[in-house]
Write a protein that holds these residues in place. Structure first.
Motif, mmCIF file in Angstrom:
data_model
loop_
_atom_site.group_PDB
_atom_site.id
_atom_site.type_symbol
_atom_site.label_atom_id
_atom_site.label_comp_id
_atom_site.label_asym_id
_atom_site.label_seq_id
_atom_site.Cartn_x
_atom_site.Cartn_y
_atom_site.Cartn_z
ATOM 1 N N LEU A 24 6.763 35.413 27.943
ATOM 2 C CA LEU A 24 7.191 35.817 26.604
ATOM 3 C C LEU A 24 8.695 35.626 26.423
ATOM 4 O O LEU A 24 9.150 35.179 25.361
ATOM 5 C CB LEU A 24 6.803 37.287 26.352
ATOM 6 N N ARG A 25 9.474 35.946 27.448
ATOM 7 C CA ARG A 25 10.923 35.727 27.373
ATOM 8 C C ARG A 25 11.222 34.243 27.169
ATOM 9 O O ARG A 25 12.093 33.871 26.380
ATOM 10 C CB ARG A 25 11.617 36.241 28.630
ATOM 11 N N ASP A 26 10.502 33.388 27.912
ATOM 12 C CA ASP A 26 10.730 31.949 27.774
ATOM 13 C C ASP A 26 10.360 31.472 26.370
ATOM 14 O O ASP A 26 11.059 30.637 25.783
ATOM 15 C CB ASP A 26 9.913 31.187 28.817
ATOM 16 N N LYS A 27 9.258 31.985 25.838
ATOM 17 C CA LYS A 27 8.862 31.603 24.483
ATOM 18 C C LYS A 27 9.918 32.043 23.467
ATOM 19 O O LYS A 27 10.207 31.330 22.500
ATOM 20 C CB LYS A 27 7.512 32.234 24.140
ATOM 21 N N ILE A 28 10.481 33.222 23.689
ATOM 22 C CA ILE A 28 11.544 33.710 22.796
ATOM 23 C C ILE A 28 12.754 32.787 22.867
ATOM 24 O O ILE A 28 13.358 32.439 21.840
ATOM 25 C CB ILE A 28 11.920 35.154 23.168
ATOM 26 N N GLN A 69 16.092 28.752 20.281
ATOM 27 C CA GLN A 69 16.783 27.465 20.257
ATOM 28 C C GLN A 69 16.328 26.618 19.072
ATOM 29 O O GLN A 69 17.137 25.921 18.448
ATOM 30 C CB GLN A 69 16.533 26.719 21.568
ATOM 31 N N GLU A 70 15.032 26.670 18.764
ATOM 32 C CA GLU A 70 14.530 25.933 17.591
ATOM 33 C C GLU A 70 15.214 26.425 16.322
ATOM 34 O O GLU A 70 15.603 25.625 15.460
ATOM 35 C CB GLU A 70 13.022 26.098 17.477
ATOM 36 N N LEU A 71 15.349 27.742 16.197
ATOM 37 C CA LEU A 71 15.998 28.297 15.013
ATOM 38 C C LEU A 71 17.473 27.918 14.961
ATOM 39 O O LEU A 71 18.019 27.641 13.881
ATOM 40 C CB LEU A 71 15.842 29.826 15.003
ATOM 41 N N LEU A 90 10.719 36.160 15.342
ATOM 42 C CA LEU A 90 11.365 34.845 15.363
ATOM 43 C C LEU A 90 10.458 33.766 14.793
ATOM 44 O O LEU A 90 10.903 32.897 14.026
ATOM 45 C CB LEU A 90 11.754 34.491 16.803
ATOM 46 N N VAL A 91 9.178 33.806 15.153
ATOM 47 C CA VAL A 91 8.233 32.794 14.673
ATOM 48 C C VAL A 91 8.116 32.838 13.152
ATOM 49 O O VAL A 91 7.966 31.803 12.494
ATOM 50 C CB VAL A 91 6.851 33.000 15.334
ATOM 51 N N ASP A 92 8.207 34.031 12.588
ATOM 52 C CA ASP A 92 8.124 34.169 11.130
ATOM 53 C C ASP A 92 9.257 33.432 10.417
ATOM 54 O O ASP A 92 9.134 33.092 9.234
ATOM 55 C CB ASP A 92 8.154 35.646 10.736
ATOM 56 N N LEU A 93 10.369 33.191 11.121
ATOM 57 C CA LEU A 93 11.518 32.510 10.514
ATOM 58 C C LEU A 93 11.391 30.995 10.563
ATOM 59 O O LEU A 93 12.129 30.289 9.887
ATOM 60 C CB LEU A 93 12.812 32.927 11.223
ATOM 61 N N MET A 148 15.077 26.856 30.314
ATOM 62 C CA MET A 148 15.974 27.101 31.444
ATOM 63 C C MET A 148 17.397 27.417 30.993
ATOM 64 O O MET A 148 18.273 27.677 31.817
ATOM 65 C CB MET A 148 15.979 25.878 32.363
ATOM 66 N N GLY A 149 17.606 27.375 29.673
ATOM 67 C CA GLY A 149 18.932 27.709 29.151
ATOM 68 C C GLY A 149 19.849 26.513 28.989
ATOM 69 O O GLY A 149 21.056 26.672 28.817
#
Length: 298
Positions: A104-108, A113-115, A149-152, A224-225
């Motif tokens: 979940l942290r990785d998905k966040i 980053q997409e946003l 975040l996904v909602d944005l 991975m940042g």
């Protein structure tokens, strides 16, 4: 448990008693304060992980009779054997929760980053995220943050116009790049994937082409940042094919790399000076996995 004379733990009350002093336990725990040690011991007894048998003066010792243990005062570890199945299951449940939190942290991080790339992340939410990820949030809190975040993110219809403008040019360029690079690399995709257990454990299906691998490694680089400009610079100077391999090698060696972004920047700098080759990293990965397929034909 390190004070047991053997490796077998007997699931019979009174048959697995150890009797180290607090001072000895503290030394074996690298100098843990005795006040802290006593608190932990009391908690273990309260939870039923160990039983405590005290002598009249609360000293811990044992008496033997003819070479046989006749009396012992100390900590009985038998409950650990009696409830071993439950303890192992609890440990497995905790491990699964930890893995779920990591995913979940990785998905966040990927969604953030997409946003950022789309310039859609509000400054207030960005600061909230920074503080949020410095903590150890529960699974439900991570899920709520990911939903926020996904909602944005724009819908697929909103993004289709932008994607259509660039998709053909990018895909054509990347495919040509891979076609030219693959013929020069004596390493099969299958051999690489077999040598990357961490990577393959995190994806639903294995990629069937170097182009698919490039797409996946680009996502993992963000997880991975590694910032998008850094990965883009690497692909420009190291090459699409070799950058994908580099990211895979870094992912498998992530415990040894403090800053993946800085590490990739350094490799890119070497590539610009014609001082970088991916082959030593790949060969090391193959040797580590016991894979000898580095001469396989593409």
């Amino acid at each position: 448990m390190t004070f047991l004379p053997g490796r077998a733990l007997v699931a019979e009350p009174g048959k697995a008693i150890v009797f180290p002093s607090n001072a000895t336990l503290s030394q074996r725990l690298n100098g843990m304060p005795e006040s802290t040690l006593r608190r932990h011991l009391a908690r273990l007894v309260e939870l039923g992980f160990i039983n405590r048998y005290d002598s009249p003066n609360r000293k811990r010792f044992a008496r033997n009779l003819g070479g046989t243990r006749a009396l012992a005062f100390g900590f009985d570890l038998a409950p650990l054997a009696i409830y071993a199945d439950q303890l192992f299951q609890a440990a497995e449940d905790a491990r699964l929760v930890q893995q779920e939190r990591a995913i979940l942290r990785d998905k966040i991080l990927v969604t953030r980053q997409e946003l950022i790339d789309l310039d859609l992340l509000p400054p207030a939410l960005s600061e909230e995220l920074r503080k949020f990820l410095r903590q150890k949030p529960r699974v439900d809190a991570l899920e709520n943050m990911l939903d926020k975040l996904v909602d944005l993110l724009p819908s697929s219809d909103e993004m289709s116009a932008i994607d259509t403008q660039n998709e053909r040019h990018i895909q054509t360029k990347q495919k040509k790049s891979f076609d030219s690079e693959q013929t020069a690399k004596p390493i099969s995709l299958r051999a690489i994937l077999d040598a990357c257990p961490i990577f393959t454990s995190l994806i639903a299906e294995k990629p069937t082409s170097w182009f698919e691998l490039s797409t996946l490694t680009n996502q993992f680089a963000k997880m991975m940042g590694i910032d998008s400009p850094v990965i883009a610079d690497a692909r420009s100077n190291i090459g699409e094919h070799d950058t994908s391999l580099t990211v895979l090698c870094m992912l498998e060696k992530q415990a040894q790399i403090r800053s993946p972004g800085a590490y990739l920047r350094q490799l890119t700098k070497k590539a610009k000076a014609a001082q970088f080759s991916i082959m030593p990293m790949v060969q090391s990965l193959l040797r580590q996995s016991g894979n000898r397929g580095c001469q396989a034909v593409l």
